[in-house]
Scaffold this active site. Structure first.
Site: not given
Lengths: 348, 326
Positions: B129, B60
């Site tokens: 998450h 990322e």
């Protein structure tokens, strides 16, 4: 005694006689630029002591051969970016001394209009993508500029500089992986000045031959004596030619900073000895080139004195002009936050 | 009008913008050959080819930074984060580089980039998450923060975000990718900083955005209507820029406010909106502003605990009753 790293196995090796192929004019240009950087940095140190420069100030003294030799190997439309130790790189790329000093003084004449300061010099016209303040944070930006070049079908190359301290950062590894995977036109240049602030490179990694880290990514790599501007130029030229053909490269340039990490760090504190600094001063890149030129009859003592006089006068004039420039108007404090500004409290 | 899922509306927005401007490209994990982790980019690799749609390694920080460098040099990247929870790996790139480049360079380099992907809790995905990030990004000068609550807004706002010259954080929700809605035919965009009243009312203003409009605010308003309470649901759509005037107009009409969000309560977006309401509409208020948020707890896994952390319709109705003193 310190370990003196000289050029060893270089993946992108060049024949030594190429040094002689450079014109007198080219060598003179190198010498002039290195002297300009040295003079500008010495003046900056004085100005910092006088309180004319705020914040942090990281001097490039000792590393001039890297910026001058490597940038000389680029085309004007290639991209260059570096770390917060960016004054010398900015000058080598063509930013005028007055714009560099103006930025250091936080004035509107500065190359970032006084918004960036010592660590954030930019010039879009010169394709200078900045000085960046987060170690390792800008390496992916350089990779993106290389992606951009390839995406548009251009053959522009990126020269992305960083210190050896950045080599242990995720941004370095993620960038090398992507650049190699996609064959991006970029040369990663590690300026190994042996210390990340006060931490010697041997205290940070088992693999002190930093250029070999590129092997993990299947990338060409080499080590260059970063005190020798001619070698820097030649190896950069070759690496850039490879990158232009879609083969990225990692060059480790061994060098040394003669001053502290920043202005708050003395020349030699507890992390390195006076003897070590003196030893490296014998390899001063300006001294090396001057001797080379004298030995080959390419410069006289008179020409050398004249060069020094010119550079000194130029930097002094730039300093005066920079100090004469105003600070940014506080009314402009909200400028440049957005390209398409948000106007608070208004609809549509 | 076509009836589309939000997934298809987002896909249309990207597809139309990539067809319109060759400098726009899509990059992220699984966006190409896999057709998108949530199938938002389905068919785009086939349509545009690998020169416009890039599958990345799981990196990322690397591809966010690469996108920013590409934006500095003339491209207009769409960077998909599989979820914004993973974008924390790239937070230095987004905050220190994307948001600050224009100012640091004295206006020389703008960063036209969109970071998009699901934000917030889904269903029992546990602590790493499930976080909502509107307030994180909205706090940073230089970023714009966009949400949507239906298919029409999703498409119109994403097209605007792609055309914007500044970095835009475009927050989606995997829970509503399948939500159907009417989408206008033909070309349209929705400006940033312009909210919409999703349900008119007179008695109380419920401010909500993103999936909580459809999941909490509108169902709560229906329940309240059965009790004779007419709630106005206001969706600012973009958190930054914020359509204050739309909010103030509603508050001046209803005099009572409940702000619903999935962020943690401490320094949530509702804190900022409340402050602005108190500053500009103090004399219009008949009750203190009430906030319904996630509790300040890293999300536990168990269904019972997750439900206890997240805002729900019952808590919205309770808050409305509180501001109405009923």
């Amino acid at each position: 005694m310190p370990v003196k790293k000289k050029a060893e196995a270089v993946a992108v090796e060049a024949p030594k006689q190429q040094k002689l192929a450079l014109s007198k004019q080219q060598l003179f240009h190198f010498l002039r630029q290195m002297r300009q950087i040295r003079s500008l940095e010495e003046r900056s140190a004085q100005a910092y002591g006088q309180g004319k420069i705020g914040g942090f100030c990281h001097l490039y003294i000792g590393q001039e051969a890297v910026a001058v030799g490597a940038v000389a190997a680029t085309r004007p439309d290639d991209y260059v970016l570096t770390t917060y130790r960016d004054h010398g790189m900015a000058l080598a790329r063509g930013i005028q001394p007055v714009a560099i000093l103006g930025e250091l003084f936080g004035r509107v004449i500065g190359c970032s209009k006084g918004r960036g300061g010592s660590m954030h010099m930019f010039d879009k016209q010169l394709n200078f993508l900045g000085g960046h303040g987060i170690v390792g944070g800008h390496i992916a930006l350089g990779t993106g500029a290389a992606f951009s070049s390839k995406y548009r079908g251009e053959d522009r190359v990126v020269l992305c500089f960083f210190g050896e301290g950045a080599v242990h950062n995720g941004g370095f590894h993620e960038s090398l992986n992507l650049a190699s995977l996609w064959g991006l036109p970029i040369v990663f240049v590690c300026e190994n000045n042996r210390y990340g602030m006060g931490t010697a490179v041997e205290r940070t990694t088992k693999v002190v031959d930093l250029h070999k880290k590129a092997e993990s990514y299947g990338m060409a790599h080499g080590i260059v004596n970063g005190m020798d501007v001619l070698e820097v130029y030649e190896q950069s030229k070759r690496a850039i030619a490879g990158a232009r053909a879609g083969i990225p490269c990692f060059l480790e340039m061994t060098c040394y900073r003669f001053r502290g990490h920043s202005m708050s760090d003395p020349v030699h504190s507890h992390y390195r000895t006076k003897e070590e600094v003196e030893c490296y001063r014998e390899q001063d890149p300006i001294l090396l080139l001057t001797e080379h030129m004298k030995n080959h009859g390419l410069i006289t003592d008179e020409e050398l004195s004249e060069l020094e006089r010119q550079v000194s006068a130029e930097i002094r004039a730039a300093m005066d002009a920079a100090l004469a420039s105003p600070e940014p108007d506080p009314a402009t404090v909200f400028d440049y936050i957005y390209k398409n500004p948000i106007r608070p409290g208004t609809r549509r | 009008m076509a009836n589309l899922s939000i997934r298809d509306a987002l896909n249309q927005a990207m597809t139309e913008e990539m067809a319109r401007d060759p400098m726009v490209f899509l990059m992220g994990e699984e966006v190409g050959a896999y057709n998108g982790a949530y199938k938002v980019s389905k068919g785009m690799l086939a349509q545009f080819g690998p020169q416009r749609v890039y599958d990345t390694p799981i990196t990322e920080g690397g591809f966010a930074g690469l996108g920013i460098g590409a934006a500095m040099t003339g491209l207009r990247p769409i960077i998909e984060m599989m979820t914004f929870n993973f974008a924390l790996q790239a937070i230095d790139q987004i905050v220190n580089n994307a948001a600050k480049m224009h100012l640091m360079s004295g206006g020389q380099f703008c960063i036209p980039i969109v970071f998009r992907g699901p934000n917030g809790a889904a269903h029992m995905l546990a602590a790493q998450h499930s976080q909502s990030f509107e307030s994180f990004y909205a706090q940073v000068p230089g970023l714009k923060v966009v949400t949507y609550s239906d298919a029409k807004d999703a498409k119109g706002l994403l097209k605007t975000a792609i055309r914007d010259d500044d970095p835009v954080i475009f927050l989606e929700s995997e829970m509503t990718y399948g939500q159907q809605g009417d989408v206008p035919d033909g070309e349209y965009t929705i400006p940033l900083g312009v909210g919409e009243v999703k349900r008119p009312g007179t008695d109380v203003t419920i401010i909500a955005w993103s999936k909580l409009v459809g999941q909490l605010a509108l169902p709560a308003a229906e329940e309240l209507a059965k009790m004779g309470i007419q709630a106005e649901v206001v969706d600012p759509r973009t958190i930054k820029p914020l359509d204050e005037e739309l909010i103030f107009d509603s508050v001046r009409k209803t005099n009572r406010v409940v702000i619903v969000e999935e962020n943690f309560k401490f320094c949530g977006v509702g804190s900022e909106i409340s402050e602005r309401i108190y500053n500009r509409c103090f004399d219009d208020l008949d009750a203190p502003v009430e906030r319904v948020t996630s509790h300040d707890v890293p999300m536990p896994y168990a269904h019972s605990l997750e439900s206890a952390v997240l805002p729900n319709v019952g808590r919205v109705i309770e808050a409305v009753k509180k501001v109405l003193y009923v």
